[in-house]
Design a protein around this motif. Structure first.
Motif, PDB file in Angstrom:
ATOM      1  N   GLN A 168      -1.162  -5.439  18.219  1.00  0.00           N
ATOM      2  CA  GLN A 168      -1.282  -4.229  18.546  1.00  0.00           C
ATOM      3  C   GLN A 168      -1.735  -3.922  19.915  1.00  0.00           C
ATOM      4  N   ALA A 194       2.083   0.169  10.757  1.00  0.00           N
ATOM      5  CA  ALA A 194       0.665  -0.535  10.784  1.00  0.00           C
ATOM      6  C   ALA A 194       1.088  -2.130  11.224  1.00  0.00           C
ATOM      7  N   ARG A 196      -1.109  -5.329  10.656  1.00  0.00           N
ATOM      8  CA  ARG A 196      -2.267  -5.702   9.827  1.00  0.00           C
ATOM      9  C   ARG A 196      -2.036  -7.389   9.850  1.00  0.00           C
TER      10      ARG A 196
END
Length: 278
Positions: A168, A194, A196
């Protein structure tokens, strides 16, 4: 001669003779114990051999059934995988057709250049151009352990694994450094993407990735590389390399190619229909 005859006829003392008679009467004077033990051991071995033989026969009978079921499962997986690949190809073709129709409609209204820019920035179109290639990989001695966080374990036992939050920070750092488009292992990132984690695996838009993680970013290659390496996120990545053995490399490229994102559909937000007041 009568004395010799008496000794031969009565070689055992009367007491021994009485004791032998009592044991025989009580049933103890039959088979010797050693012979009984040998016969018992032989019977046990025969029973064990019988059990092993029956088990082997049952396994031999069941083996073809198990092999058949396994092959059927493999064939089903292969079939479903082929069907999924075919559907994915159809989706890509339909996406390209929709994009072409959108460009054609916008060209008629005079908004083609702006539409192309929006399509590129949103990730709806495959792009290529100069940029950087950043490869992030686990440490050579990486192992799974602790609470899954190599940088916050109580006993400081580092696992050296790249985590989702590491990626990220890498991606955000590239955006902030001027990247115009970014992908990880061929997965195009958009404003809806996203990053994750699921156990030790890193998911990008719910698709698992395996190391090494290759990040491609379109932009001014040299400037983008220098800007990222001097940014807080680039320094963070350098600290992971120095302190935990995580392997990284970055290079400016003359041409990198990024695919279109699988989907850029906004499912929640709606354009506002309210008009501003002056």
């Amino acid at each position: 001669m009568s004395l010799i005859t008496n000794v031969m006829d009565h070689s055992l003392d009367d007491g021994y003779a009485e004791a032998a008679a009592r044991k025989q009467a009580a049933g103890e004077g039959g088979m010797p114990r050693t012979l009984k033990a040998r016969l018992g051991l032989a019977a046990g071995l025969v029973l064990a051999a019988l059990v092993v033989t029956v088990g082997a026969a049952q396994t031999r009978v069941a083996a073809p059934v198990v092999a058949k079921e396994r092959q059927e499962l493999i064939d089903r997986i292969d079939s479903e995988t082929a069907a999924a690949d075919k559907l994915e190809g159809s989706v890509d073709a339909l996406r390209d057709d929709v994009a072409a129709r959108q460009r054609q409609a916008l060209r008629k209204s005079g908004g083609n250049e702006r539409a192309d820019l929006v399509s590129i920035l949103s990730g709806a179109t495959a792009v290529h151009g100069p940029g950087v290639r950043l490869v992030v990989n686990d440490a050579k001695e990486a192992t799974s352990g602790g609470n899954g966080d190599p940088r916050e374990t109580a006993d400081f036992s580092d696992t050296g694994r790249v985590r989702d939050r590491d990626m990220q920070r890498v991606v955000n750092g590239l955006w902030q450094s001027g990247a115009e488009a970014v992908s990880i292992n061929g997965q195009r990132l958009t404003a809806l993407s996203a990053i994750r984690a699921a156990g030790d695996a890193i998911l990008v838009d719910n698709r698992p990735l395996v190391p090494p993680y290759t990040v491609l970013a379109v932009g001014d290659g040299e400037r983008l590389s220098n800007s990222f390496q001097n940014s807080p996120d680039g320094l963070y990545l350098h600290a992971l390399q120095e302190n935990y053995g995580i392997r990284t490399s970055i290079s400016a490229e003359s041409d990198v190619r990024l695919p279109a994102a699988p989907s850029v559909i906004v499912r929640t937000a709606q354009p506002s229909t309210e008009k501003g007041t002056s």
